[in-house]
Scaffold this motif. Structure first.
Motif, short mmCIF file in Angstrom:
data_model
loop_
_atom_site.label_atom_id
_atom_site.label_comp_id
_atom_site.label_asym_id
_atom_site.label_seq_id
_atom_site.Cartn_x
_atom_site.Cartn_y
_atom_site.Cartn_z
N ASP A 186 -36.56 64.33 -86.27
CA ASP A 186 -36.11 64.25 -87.65
C ASP A 186 -34.82 63.43 -87.69
O ASP A 186 -33.80 63.84 -87.12
CB ASP A 186 -35.86 65.66 -88.19
N GLY A 187 -34.85 62.28 -88.35
CA GLY A 187 -33.68 61.42 -88.40
C GLY A 187 -32.49 62.06 -89.09
O GLY A 187 -31.35 61.86 -88.69
N ASP A 188 -32.76 62.83 -90.15
CA ASP A 188 -31.66 63.50 -90.85
C ASP A 188 -31.00 64.55 -89.96
O ASP A 188 -29.78 64.72 -89.99
CB ASP A 188 -32.18 64.15 -92.14
N GLN A 189 -31.82 65.24 -89.19
CA GLN A 189 -31.26 66.23 -88.26
C GLN A 189 -30.40 65.54 -87.20
O GLN A 189 -29.34 66.06 -86.82
CB GLN A 189 -32.38 67.01 -87.59
N ALA A 190 -30.82 64.37 -86.73
CA ALA A 190 -30.04 63.63 -85.75
C ALA A 190 -28.66 63.29 -86.32
O ALA A 190 -27.64 63.40 -85.62
CB ALA A 190 -30.77 62.36 -85.34
N ARG A 191 -28.63 62.92 -87.58
CA ARG A 191 -27.35 62.59 -88.20
C ARG A 191 -26.47 63.83 -88.35
O ARG A 191 -25.26 63.76 -88.14
CB ARG A 191 -27.60 61.95 -89.57
N ARG A 192 -27.09 64.95 -88.70
CA ARG A 192 -26.30 66.19 -88.82
C ARG A 192 -25.70 66.58 -87.48
O ARG A 192 -24.53 67.00 -87.40
CB ARG A 192 -27.17 67.33 -89.37
N LEU A 193 -26.49 66.48 -86.44
CA LEU A 193 -25.99 66.83 -85.11
C LEU A 193 -24.90 65.86 -84.64
O LEU A 193 -24.00 66.24 -83.89
CB LEU A 193 -27.15 66.83 -84.11
N ALA A 194 -24.99 64.61 -85.09
CA ALA A 194 -24.02 63.60 -84.65
C ALA A 194 -22.67 63.74 -85.34
O ALA A 194 -21.65 63.30 -84.79
CB ALA A 194 -24.58 62.21 -84.92
N GLU A 195 -22.65 64.33 -86.52
CA GLU A 195 -21.43 64.36 -87.33
C GLU A 195 -20.26 64.99 -86.57
O GLU A 195 -19.16 64.43 -86.52
CB GLU A 195 -21.69 65.15 -88.61
N LYS A 196 -20.48 66.14 -85.96
CA LYS A 196 -19.40 66.86 -85.29
C LYS A 196 -18.84 66.05 -84.12
O LYS A 196 -17.62 65.86 -84.00
CB LYS A 196 -19.89 68.22 -84.81
N GLY A 197 -19.72 65.59 -83.25
CA GLY A 197 -19.27 64.90 -82.05
C GLY A 197 -18.57 63.58 -82.36
O GLY A 197 -17.54 63.25 -81.76
N LEU A 198 -19.14 62.82 -83.28
CA LEU A 198 -18.55 61.52 -83.59
C LEU A 198 -17.22 61.66 -84.34
O LEU A 198 -16.30 60.87 -84.14
CB LEU A 198 -19.53 60.67 -84.40
N ARG A 199 -17.14 62.68 -85.20
CA ARG A 199 -15.87 62.89 -85.89
C ARG A 199 -14.78 63.32 -84.89
O ARG A 199 -13.63 62.89 -84.99
CB ARG A 199 -16.04 63.95 -86.99
N ARG A 200 -15.16 64.14 -83.93
CA ARG A 200 -14.20 64.54 -82.89
C ARG A 200 -13.76 63.33 -82.07
O ARG A 200 -12.57 63.18 -81.76
CB ARG A 200 -14.83 65.59 -82.00
N GLN A 201 -14.71 62.44 -81.76
CA GLN A 201 -14.36 61.23 -81.02
C GLN A 201 -13.41 60.35 -81.83
O GLN A 201 -12.47 59.77 -81.28
CB GLN A 201 -15.63 60.45 -80.67
N ALA A 202 -13.64 60.27 -83.13
CA ALA A 202 -12.76 59.48 -83.98
C ALA A 202 -11.35 60.05 -84.00
O ALA A 202 -10.36 59.31 -83.94
CB ALA A 202 -13.33 59.41 -85.39
N GLU A 203 -11.25 61.37 -84.07
CA GLU A 203 -9.93 62.00 -84.06
C GLU A 203 -9.20 61.73 -82.75
O GLU A 203 -8.00 61.44 -82.74
CB GLU A 203 -10.09 63.51 -84.29
N ASN A 204 -9.93 61.82 -81.65
CA ASN A 204 -9.31 61.55 -80.35
C ASN A 204 -8.88 60.09 -80.22
O ASN A 204 -7.82 59.79 -79.66
CB ASN A 204 -10.29 61.90 -79.22
N ALA A 205 -9.72 59.19 -80.73
CA ALA A 205 -9.39 57.77 -80.66
C ALA A 205 -8.14 57.46 -81.46
O ALA A 205 -7.25 56.73 -81.01
CB ALA A 205 -10.57 56.94 -81.16
N ARG A 206 -8.05 58.02 -82.66
CA ARG A 206 -6.87 57.78 -83.49
C ARG A 206 -5.62 58.40 -82.87
O ARG A 206 -4.53 57.82 -82.95
CB ARG A 206 -7.13 58.32 -84.89
N ALA A 207 -5.79 59.55 -82.25
CA ALA A 207 -4.64 60.20 -81.61
C ALA A 207 -4.10 59.37 -80.45
O ALA A 207 -2.91 59.44 -80.13
CB ALA A 207 -5.03 61.59 -81.12
N SER A 208 -4.97 58.58 -79.82
CA SER A 208 -4.55 57.74 -78.70
C SER A 208 -4.06 56.37 -79.15
O SER A 208 -3.75 55.52 -78.32
CB SER A 208 -5.71 57.57 -77.71
N GLY A 209 -4.04 56.15 -80.48
CA GLY A 209 -3.51 54.90 -81.00
C GLY A 209 -4.54 53.87 -81.37
O GLY A 209 -4.20 52.77 -81.81
N GLN A 210 -5.83 54.19 -81.23
CA GLN A 210 -6.88 53.24 -81.58
C GLN A 210 -7.04 53.19 -83.09
O GLN A 210 -7.04 54.22 -83.78
CB GLN A 210 -8.20 53.65 -80.92
#
Length: 384
Positions: A265-289
């Motif tokens: 299910d493509g929509d389910q894939a997106r729901r599962l991705a939201e948490k991990g990718l948002r966490r990666q974005a927060e980490n990237a911004r915290a490191s100055g990216q």
């Protein structure tokens, strides 16, 4: 031609041999992808023992599905970036449970290691694995991880070069100090199974001149002035430099790692991705990216993620011109990092519906191969 020592002059004894088309390819192009790998950073949200159990099951599942290789990353101290400081120990465990799949490090951070111990451990592991070890090496790592090992991040390039020379000399059988010391067990075959990870054109040229394999990352930083530059626009010049520097007669080995998460299910894939990718974005911004946007689509673009149904994943990967030039594909789910059950299902869908569309031919099924079923029930978190 570079004067860098050619590690592959003894011939490729890795068991991973590029197809004939790669040998006859023009100088700026490698063979279409023929080999399929699974790559893990061991980031399941469970305790360390469970991380190692789940990663083992994922590799066993990949082998049963016909994957050609499995790769594990090394990280020190920072469990949110990677869960495995001792990849050779872990792969020795996996080697005892597998029969066919090749086992690789992606990568050993060589500046932080005692090169002679790496030589000894890889020599023993390759015997235990019956010649299935691939040795991916790199100089990178979290900057704060270097000082506990007695060096600064800025020294990593020079130390990597020095340690690589020691490692190759030991494998080659050179004398080690006085008194007739030589590596035991001997492991000259491993020089032909070195892979170098790099973000740069210069790094690609070094790997090529040495006759080593080239490892391309699933994502990498963009130039400040061109934040929307496609990943293949960055990596194609690295491939060009690698192939231009590769000595005559040495077959190219180019591994392209990519984040790919396939679901029914493509929509389910997106729901599962939201948490991990948002966490990666927060980490990237915290490191100055610098990241543009705060929507899921922005994160998918920023981290070069391919997700959805198998058809959607395949369509996205086919837009990546660098993948048309690699000899080896390696798929991982980081930074999505879905629960274990979904990783197993993604492996099934990639093997059945995605990889064949990229040039991979599944091996003939073996009567002894069967998809792995966990001997322990999933936690409620793993059933999400």
């Amino acid at each position: 031609m570079s004067t860098t020592v050619n590690h592959a002059n003894a011939g490729n004894t890795s068991g991973i041999k590029p197809d004939a088309a790669g040998v006859a390819a023009v100088a700026n192009r490698a063979a279409p992808a023929k080999r399929l790998g699974f790559f893990t950073r061991l980031l399941d949200e469970v305790n360390p023992q469970q991380r190692y159990r789940l990663a083992t099951e994922q590799i066993l599942h990949a082998e049963a599905l016909g994957f050609d290789s499995a790769w594990v990353a090394q990280h020190h101290f920072h469990e949110a970036e990677g869960g495995l400081p001792a990849p050779l120990v872990f792969l020795a465990h996996v080697a005892a449970l597998t029969r066919r799949i090749r086992l690789g490090t992606g990568v050993i951070t060589l500046p932080m290691e005692l090169a002679l111990r790496v030589a000894e451990d890889t020599a023993v592991l390759d015997l235990l694995a019956q010649g299935r070890l691939e040795v991916g090496l790199g100089s990178g790592g979290t900057p704060t991880s270097f000082p506990p090992f007695g060096l600064q991040s800025g020294e990593r390039g020079a130390v990597f070069g020095a340690n690589l020379a020691i490692l190759l000399a030991a494998w080659r059988g050179d004398a080690i100090g006085a008194g007739g010391n030589r590596l035991y067990p001997a492991a000259p075959q491993l020089a032909a199974r070195v892979w170098q990870a790099t973000f740069s054109v210069d790094g690609g040229a070094r790997a090529g001149a040495a006759g080593d394999g080239l490892m391309l990352s699933r994502t990498q930083p963009r130039p400040e002035r061109t934040p929307d530059l496609p990943l293949d626009a960055i990596q194609n010049p690295i491939i060009d430099a690698y192939l231009d520097a590769l000595p005559d007669g040495v077959e190219p080995r180019i591994l392209g790692s990519r984040t790919a998460f396939a679901a029914d299910d493509g929509d389910q894939a997106r729901r599962l991705a939201e948490k991990g990718l948002r966490r990666q974005a927060e980490n990237a911004r915290a490191s100055g990216q610098s990241l543009h946007g705060d929507r899921l689509e922005d994160f998918i673009a920023a981290f070069d993620v391919h997700l959805g149904t198998p058809g959607q994943v395949l369509a996205a990967l086919r837009q990546d011109t660098a993948l048309a030039r690699v000899t080896d594909l390696a798929f991982q789910v980081h930074s999505i990092d879905p629960p274990h059950a979904y990783i197993l299902r993604s492996l099934e869908l990639i093997a059945r519906d995605v990889a064949p569309g990229l040039g991979w031919t599944p091996p003939a099924p073996s009567k002894t191969d069967a998809p792995v079923t966990s001997t322990q029930p999933f936690s409620s978190q793993e059933r999400l």
